[in-house]
Design an enzyme around this catalytic site. Structure first.
Site, PDB file in Angstrom:
ATOM      1  N   ARG A   1       0.791  -1.024  -0.062  1.00  0.00           N
ATOM      2  CA  ARG A   1      -0.206   0.028   0.050  1.00  0.00           C
ATOM      3  C   ARG A   1       0.878   1.193  -0.055  1.00  0.00           C
ATOM      4  O   ARG A   1       0.540   2.292  -0.831  1.00  0.00           O
ATOM      5  CB  ARG A   1      -0.982   0.017   1.197  1.00  0.00           C
ATOM      6  CG  ARG A   1      -2.230  -1.097   1.183  1.00  0.00           C
ATOM      7  CD  ARG A   1      -2.667  -1.245   2.304  1.00  0.00           C
ATOM      8  NE  ARG A   1      -1.876  -2.436   2.850  1.00  0.00           N
ATOM      9  CZ  ARG A   1      -1.410  -3.831   2.510  1.00  0.00           C
ATOM     10  NH1 ARG A   1      -2.690  -4.111   1.665  1.00  0.00           N
ATOM     11  NH2 ARG A   1      -0.687  -4.409   3.065  1.00  0.00           N
ATOM     12  N   THR A   2       1.654   1.547   0.936  1.00  0.00           N
ATOM     13  CA  THR A   2       2.519   2.670   0.857  1.00  0.00           C
ATOM     14  C   THR A   2       3.438   2.783  -0.305  1.00  0.00           C
ATOM     15  O   THR A   2       3.271   4.140  -0.751  1.00  0.00           O
ATOM     16  CB  THR A   2       3.673   2.592   2.181  1.00  0.00           C
ATOM     17  OG1 THR A   2       2.691   2.196   3.361  1.00  0.00           O
ATOM     18  CG2 THR A   2       4.379   3.986   2.439  1.00  0.00           C
TER      19      THR A   2
ATOM     20  N   LYS B   1      26.343  -4.613  -1.392  1.00  0.00           N
ATOM     21  CA  LYS B   1      27.760  -4.519  -1.502  1.00  0.00           C
ATOM     22  C   LYS B   1      28.345  -3.730  -0.190  1.00  0.00           C
ATOM     23  O   LYS B   1      29.627  -3.611  -0.413  1.00  0.00           O
ATOM     24  CB  LYS B   1      27.906  -3.854  -2.567  1.00  0.00           C
ATOM     25  CG  LYS B   1      27.344  -4.481  -3.955  1.00  0.00           C
ATOM     26  CD  LYS B   1      27.619  -3.743  -5.124  1.00  0.00           C
ATOM     27  CE  LYS B   1      26.677  -3.966  -6.558  1.00  0.00           C
ATOM     28  NZ  LYS B   1      27.024  -3.513  -7.602  1.00  0.00           N
TER      29      LYS B   1
ATOM     30  N   ARG C   1      11.643   3.845   3.189  1.00  0.00           N
ATOM     31  CA  ARG C   1      11.425   2.734   4.235  1.00  0.00           C
ATOM     32  C   ARG C   1      12.438   1.992   4.520  1.00  0.00           C
ATOM     33  O   ARG C   1      13.235   1.624   3.536  1.00  0.00           O
ATOM     34  CB  ARG C   1      10.069   1.890   3.782  1.00  0.00           C
ATOM     35  CG  ARG C   1       9.831   0.816   4.687  1.00  0.00           C
ATOM     36  CD  ARG C   1       8.505   0.013   4.477  1.00  0.00           C
ATOM     37  NE  ARG C   1       7.531   0.762   4.737  1.00  0.00           N
ATOM     38  CZ  ARG C   1       6.242   0.329   4.866  1.00  0.00           C
ATOM     39  NH1 ARG C   1       5.854  -1.008   4.534  1.00  0.00           N
ATOM     40  NH2 ARG C   1       5.416   1.045   5.147  1.00  0.00           N
TER      41      ARG C   1
ATOM     42  N   HIS D   1       5.770   6.278  11.486  1.00  0.00           N
ATOM     43  CA  HIS D   1       5.088   6.209   9.985  1.00  0.00           C
ATOM     44  C   HIS D   1       4.051   7.425   9.884  1.00  0.00           C
ATOM     45  O   HIS D   1       2.917   7.018   9.800  1.00  0.00           O
ATOM     46  CB  HIS D   1       4.280   4.803   9.900  1.00  0.00           C
ATOM     47  CG  HIS D   1       4.322   4.378   8.552  1.00  0.00           C
ATOM     48  ND1 HIS D   1       4.266   5.132   7.546  1.00  0.00           N
ATOM     49  CD2 HIS D   1       3.523   3.319   7.972  1.00  0.00           C
ATOM     50  CE1 HIS D   1       3.850   4.330   6.316  1.00  0.00           C
ATOM     51  NE2 HIS D   1       3.440   3.186   6.728  1.00  0.00           N
TER      52      HIS D   1
END
Length: 298
Positions: free
Chosen positions: A50-51, A79, A100, A128
């Site tokens: 959703r986000t 890496k 995120r 959030h």
């Protein structure tokens, strides 16, 4: 309002302004292609449906575009590159970064190295803010936020959506009712801050003690990915579930919200009741994130 990192950064007037702007975008009351030529970098180092998709949709609806990294494995972090260096590089490609990350505080760190706005799309068990804004927007569509009785049910220890929402609601004079499995109660520092802000926080052993007194019930899943081991998770898994039978006698206007995904804590039969508002809540992610992107990129 350059970076969107934490609800701590907002006054009530800021939240109300963004909610008003979201309504304008929701009703089509905005200039088309207002972000024409703008590019957002979506850096998602944790899974998201959703986000991530709502931010990408928001950019397209505003006339802009997005580029993305969908996992650590798909980036140079695999890496050994530091997050700081990744942010420095991506700042040269895009006009804003949506991040995120599994580590709490990652978005704040990123904002210190970015030369473009950073929007926190979830940092571990931290904050959030864009989810909180769409939660508030969904509530405000049906009733004034001020003075409500709001229940928070589920994983309140690791649930960043519950943390952000509780802090935002403290600006609106609500009463919070919390119910959590043993060991997953609201972190002491957040509970203390809420009380210092004048919020009445009432703890309940079972949601049935309070469900008939609530205007909003905010349900969260147990955050399996935050647990140190599988045994700890399974000790509390399936410890609560909202069913249609539990909704007998609740307030007529009760809203049941959930940030999704759900993992058994709401019976699918609840979806057919007038109280279920979580799919509408998910849809509201688009106009709210349009408002956020417009705010930081104009």
């Amino acid at each position: 309002m350059y970076h969107i990192i934490s609800i701590h950064d907002f006054e009530k007037s800021d939240l109300d302004h963004l909610l008003d702007r979201a309504k304008e975008f929701d009703t089509g009351n905005y200039r088309s292609r207002v972000l024409d030529g703008k590019l957002a970098a979506l850096l998602f180092f944790e899974p998201s449906t959703r986000t991530r998709m709502s931010f990408a949709t928001a950019m397209v609806r505003l006339g802009g575009n997005s580029i993305s990294v969908d996992s650590v494995e798909a980036s140079s972090i695999a890496k050994g590159e530091t997050l700081a260096d990744t942010i420095r590089v991506v700042s040269g490609y895009a006009d804003a970064i949506v991040l995120r990350h599994p580590k709490e505080g990652a978005a704040r760190l990123a904002s210190e190295f970015a030369t473009v706005p950073v929007i926190n799309a979830g940092d571990g068990a931290g904050q959030h803010p864009s989810q909180t804004l769409l939660d508030l927007y969904t509530i405000r569509q049906s009733m004034p936020i001020e003075g409500l009785d709001v229940g928070l049910l589920g994983d309140l220890r690791y649930g960043r959506t519950a943390h952000s929402l509780a802090l935002a609601l403290s600006l609106y004079g609500v009463t919070l009712h919390t119910t959590a499995p043993g060991g997953l109660e609201m972190p002491a520092n957040i509970a203390l801050e809420l009380r210092e802000r004048g919020v009445e926080v009432v703890e309940h052993a079972d949601v049935e003690e309070v469900i008939r007194e609530l205007d909003v019930l905010y349900v969260t899943r147990i955050q399996r990915e935050r647990f140190p081991d599988s045994a700890s998770y399974y000790n509390v898994a399936s410890s609560y579930r909202i069913t249609p039978e539990q909704l007998s006698g609740v307030r007529e206007h009760l809203m049941i919200l959930h940030p999704l995904p759900r993992a058994g804590e709401i019976d699918p039969a609840v979806d057919r009741t007038p109280y279920a508002r979580y799919f509408e809540q998910a849809r509201n992610g688009v106009p709210v994130r349009m408002a956020l992107l417009h705010e930081v990129m104009q």
